[in-house]
Design a protein around this motif. Sequence first.
Motif, PDB file in Angstrom:
ATOM      1  N   LYS A 259      -1.102 -91.510 -35.296  1.00  8.81           N
ATOM      2  CA  LYS A 259      -2.155 -91.375 -34.003  1.00  8.81           C
ATOM      3  C   LYS A 259      -1.089 -92.656 -33.019  1.00  8.81           C
ATOM      4  O   LYS A 259      -0.825 -92.160 -31.809  1.00  8.81           O
ATOM      5  N   GLU A 260      -0.638 -93.663 -33.475  1.00  6.54           N
ATOM      6  CA  GLU A 260       0.065 -94.572 -32.945  1.00  6.54           C
ATOM      7  C   GLU A 260       1.259 -95.528 -33.820  1.00  6.54           C
ATOM      8  O   GLU A 260       1.852 -94.578 -34.781  1.00  6.54           O
TER       9      GLU A 260
ATOM     10  N   ASP B 175       1.296 -96.534 -37.122  1.00  5.79           N
ATOM     11  CA  ASP B 175       0.962 -95.575 -37.812  1.00  5.79           C
ATOM     12  C   ASP B 175       2.839 -94.558 -38.680  1.00  5.79           C
ATOM     13  O   ASP B 175       2.534 -93.499 -39.681  1.00  5.79           O
TER      14      ASP B 175
ATOM     15  N   THR C 269      -3.207 -86.118 -39.479  1.00  8.54           N
ATOM     16  CA  THR C 269      -3.973 -86.459 -39.096  1.00  8.54           C
ATOM     17  C   THR C 269      -4.325 -88.121 -39.253  1.00  8.54           C
ATOM     18  O   THR C 269      -4.969 -89.342 -38.841  1.00  8.54           O
TER      19      THR C 269
ATOM     20  N   SER D 137      -0.078 -86.456 -30.739  1.00  6.38           N
ATOM     21  CA  SER D 137      -1.504 -87.733 -31.043  1.00  6.38           C
ATOM     22  C   SER D 137      -1.774 -88.369 -29.818  1.00  6.38           C
ATOM     23  O   SER D 137      -1.138 -88.104 -28.456  1.00  6.38           O
ATOM     24  N   SER D 138      -3.345 -89.044 -30.425  1.00 11.69           N
ATOM     25  CA  SER D 138      -3.347 -89.146 -28.796  1.00 11.69           C
ATOM     26  C   SER D 138      -2.452 -90.822 -28.331  1.00 11.69           C
ATOM     27  O   SER D 138      -3.320 -90.777 -26.453  1.00 11.69           O
TER      28      SER D 138
END
Length: 270
Positions: free
Chosen positions: A138-139, A142, A135, A213-214
């Motif tokens: 995400k980008e 990170d 978790t 990831s988003s």
Amino acid sequence: MNKMKRILICLSALLIIAFAATACGVSTGSGNADDTQKVLKVGVDDTYPPMEFKDESNATVGFDIDVATELAKKMGMKAEFISNDWAGIFLALESGKFDVIVSSVSRNEERMEKYSMTTPYIANAQVIVVPAEDTSIKEPKDLAGKNVGVQIGTTADESCAEYLKTTKFTLKQYDQVIQPFSDMKAGRLDAIVVDEVVARYYVKKDPKSYKVSSARLTNEPIGVCFAKNSTELRDQAQKALDELFADGTMKKLSEKWFGEDLTGNVKDIK
């Protein structure tokens, strides 16, 4: 004299037969109809599932393989696939080892300048794959302090080189795209930067091990790649590609491999 005439007559007959066979395109091979069909030599890195890879029977399969096969048919040719590692695939194209690369070639500015490419045939982006339970990533920012895997010589590799200028992480480069996924499963990688089409395939196969990831890092639609001076062959391929879009073949192939149409929103990009 009669003997000489007979010899001349026989020679003349043989020449006429040979000329006729050449003019009609008759093969001196096995006699099959396909022997005279023109061959389109297609370069692929066949370690890149689901785009091009070897199946259990060692046959070369994948989305790009199907695209190249249908493309060659539209061009009145037969596709012959030639395996080449990704790191040397563009040099092999330039040296004439094959006529074209149909192997997930992203259309970026550098490649558009150096090679002749068709319009895109499928949408694609660079994404970050992480372990399913992660978790924290995400980008790109990170990735700091993480172990990140990438296939060497790809646009994902180039993206990571840019990220390293502002974000410090350990980059591990691999010859084949299957290798970082194995290392992540073994706990040796925190993230993989890779084409979205490949990421989707691995996540679909093993959702307990991987997730995407988003963040979508780049927009890199994929095209058919020819040597810079192969404009005539490129134009033939472009016409054939347009026909494959028009008759619904591209949509069917995308749905076969990805379960959805990833081709419809790219056909008008120039």
